[in-house]
Design an enzyme around this catalytic site. Sequence first.
Site, mmCIF file in Angstrom:
data_model
loop_
_atom_site.group_PDB
_atom_site.id
_atom_site.type_symbol
_atom_site.label_atom_id
_atom_site.label_comp_id
_atom_site.label_asym_id
_atom_site.label_seq_id
_atom_site.Cartn_x
_atom_site.Cartn_y
_atom_site.Cartn_z
ATOM 1 N N ASP A 168 3.201 -4.366 7.672
ATOM 2 C CA ASP A 168 2.083 -3.774 7.757
ATOM 3 C C ASP A 168 0.977 -4.699 8.012
ATOM 4 O OD1 ASP A 168 -0.382 -2.475 6.820
ATOM 5 O OD2 ASP A 168 0.403 -1.640 5.092
ATOM 6 N N GLN A 203 -4.283 -5.082 7.054
ATOM 7 C CA GLN A 203 -5.296 -6.122 6.359
ATOM 8 C C GLN A 203 -5.326 -7.598 7.221
ATOM 9 O OE1 GLN A 203 -7.877 -5.386 4.586
ATOM 10 N NE2 GLN A 203 -7.032 -3.375 3.774
ATOM 11 N N HIS A 255 0.907 -1.203 -0.178
ATOM 12 C CA HIS A 255 0.007 -0.002 0.051
ATOM 13 C C HIS A 255 1.005 1.092 0.004
ATOM 14 C CE1 HIS A 255 -2.565 3.217 2.028
ATOM 15 N NE2 HIS A 255 -3.646 2.244 1.785
ATOM 16 N N CYS A 285 -4.739 2.593 -3.424
ATOM 17 C CA CYS A 285 -3.552 2.859 -3.116
ATOM 18 C C CYS A 285 -2.447 2.002 -3.299
ATOM 19 C CB CYS A 285 -3.913 3.397 -1.574
ATOM 20 S SG CYS A 285 -4.713 4.448 -1.047
ATOM 21 N N LYS A 330 -10.393 -0.837 10.441
ATOM 22 C CA LYS A 330 -10.770 -1.948 9.658
ATOM 23 C C LYS A 330 -11.126 -3.194 10.540
ATOM 24 C CE LYS A 330 -7.204 -0.499 6.258
ATOM 25 N NZ LYS A 330 -7.922 0.146 5.198
HETATM 26 C C1 LIG Z 1 -2.606 -2.629 3.620
HETATM 27 C C2 LIG Z 1 -2.924 -1.265 4.244
HETATM 28 N N1 LIG Z 1 -1.814 -0.416 4.590
HETATM 29 C C3 LIG Z 1 -2.012 0.677 5.034
HETATM 30 C C4 LIG Z 1 -3.274 1.268 5.055
HETATM 31 C C5 LIG Z 1 -3.382 2.560 5.605
HETATM 32 O O1 LIG Z 1 -4.275 2.768 6.975
HETATM 33 P P1 LIG Z 1 -4.777 4.007 7.251
HETATM 34 O O2 LIG Z 1 -5.419 4.772 6.104
HETATM 35 O O3 LIG Z 1 -5.645 3.714 8.475
HETATM 36 O O4 LIG Z 1 -3.626 4.554 8.064
HETATM 37 C C6 LIG Z 1 -4.500 0.423 4.440
HETATM 38 C C7 LIG Z 1 -5.789 1.039 4.317
HETATM 39 O O5 LIG Z 1 -6.263 0.949 3.365
HETATM 40 C C8 LIG Z 1 -4.040 -0.640 3.770
HETATM 41 O O6 LIG Z 1 -5.079 -1.451 3.386
#
Ligand SMILES: Cc1ncc(COP(=O)(O)O)c(C=O)c1O
Length: 415
Positions: free
Chosen positions: A209, A212, A132, A373, A235
């Site tokens: 990260d 998910q 992401h 993203c 989430k």
């Molecule tokens: C794999 C992953 N990393 C990072 C994020 C970013 O999360 P946040 O916007 O809650 O900081 C997301 C959110 O869509 C994500 O799916």
Amino acid sequence: MSAPVTDMAAVPVDWARVRADFPLLERHVHGKPLVYFDNANTGQKPAAVIEAVDGYYRHFNANVSRAVHQLGSEATEAYEGARKRLARFLNVRADELVLCSGTTFAINLVAYSWALPRLKAGDTILVSRMEHHANIVPWQLVAARTGATIRVAEIHEDGTLDREALARAMTPDVKLLAITHVSNLLGTVNPVRELCREARRRGIVTVVDGSQAVPHRPVDLQAIGCDFYAFTGHKMCGPTGTGALWARREHLEAMPPFLGGGEMIREVSFDGTVFNDPPHRFEAGTPNIAGFVGLAAAVDYLDGIGMANIEAREADLLAYLTTALDAEPGVRILGRAPDKAAVVSFLVEGAHAHDLATLLDLEGVAVRSGQHCAHPLLQFYGVAATCRASPAFYNTHAEIDAFITALRKVRRLLG
Ligand SMILES: Cc1ncc(COP(=O)(O)O)c(C=O)c1O
């Protein structure tokens, strides 16, 4: 507020009762019953979480760690209680959890407080193709300021990591590996435990990260053995603007603060400031107290169902959804990893993803369309955008059927 459904994986869960815990799922949109399949984007909240947030504002709203009065101590106790609850959920020490606004903040904290003071020209940051943007852009900012370079670990066509290429890429100049636990576009579950072991053997620090992963499967951070793990509360049935960074204590102790202000200090004078100990050193300013009260309730709720039950339920929904989409002519699914979370990105021959999502919305079906993203990942597949359906444990087979019926109707409309 419903009582936890069960805390034993062996006891069957009453999923209809679980679903009834989510008031928003009763909604209609455009006159149609809502089918909410955008859970990878953000999850819905059970009444228990909404009531916990409401209860904080009604009964003990006060600032934390400052006031000696009763409300102040209750708020502080609830906020620190949330830290302990999260720590228990993930099998780590509470004083290794920095509470923050979510994954984006958590990864930036590692970038600014750990990487920026340490990396230099000649060092390499290894990231996977399936990250992401929150696990790419902070490293690009660090690279630009330190002279370090970014190397990309490639994937196979089915959406799995190319493990051999990754092993080859772990050369002595690599100081950091930034890798997602579960891909938000492909659903691929990466073998983070093995990857972190490999990296550790070579002296490479790991940032995982977990955005998910934490909402969808049991996660034991000690077992994974990474250096840093970031996740986001919204989430996982929690409020927006919540999340945390877990880090090994020795890293937190060696890291300078990222933001300065109240709460993160022990003593301030114009001759110098003594910073607080971690994790508070990294929590400048008034935190999202209500949010963390809600996140603690979310963790209670998820644990009440049982993360193993949630994982099994979502695996069943994924299989049902994949079979249904595979039966539709001209539909292509991106991501076929054997270990996969309930995230299905798909393309429909002759239809643009945004048009599909817009028309599906008119049928009551909420899916995400676009680049999720993850621009570099779509560049790998040579596509501009996908639709993404991401069911959660509170969704049903009947909703998948309704989605497929809506998809057929929309395709007829698009000609
Ligand atoms: C794999 C992953 N990393 C990072 C994020 C970013 O999360 P946040 O916007 O809650 O900081 C997301 C959110 O869509 C994500 O799916």
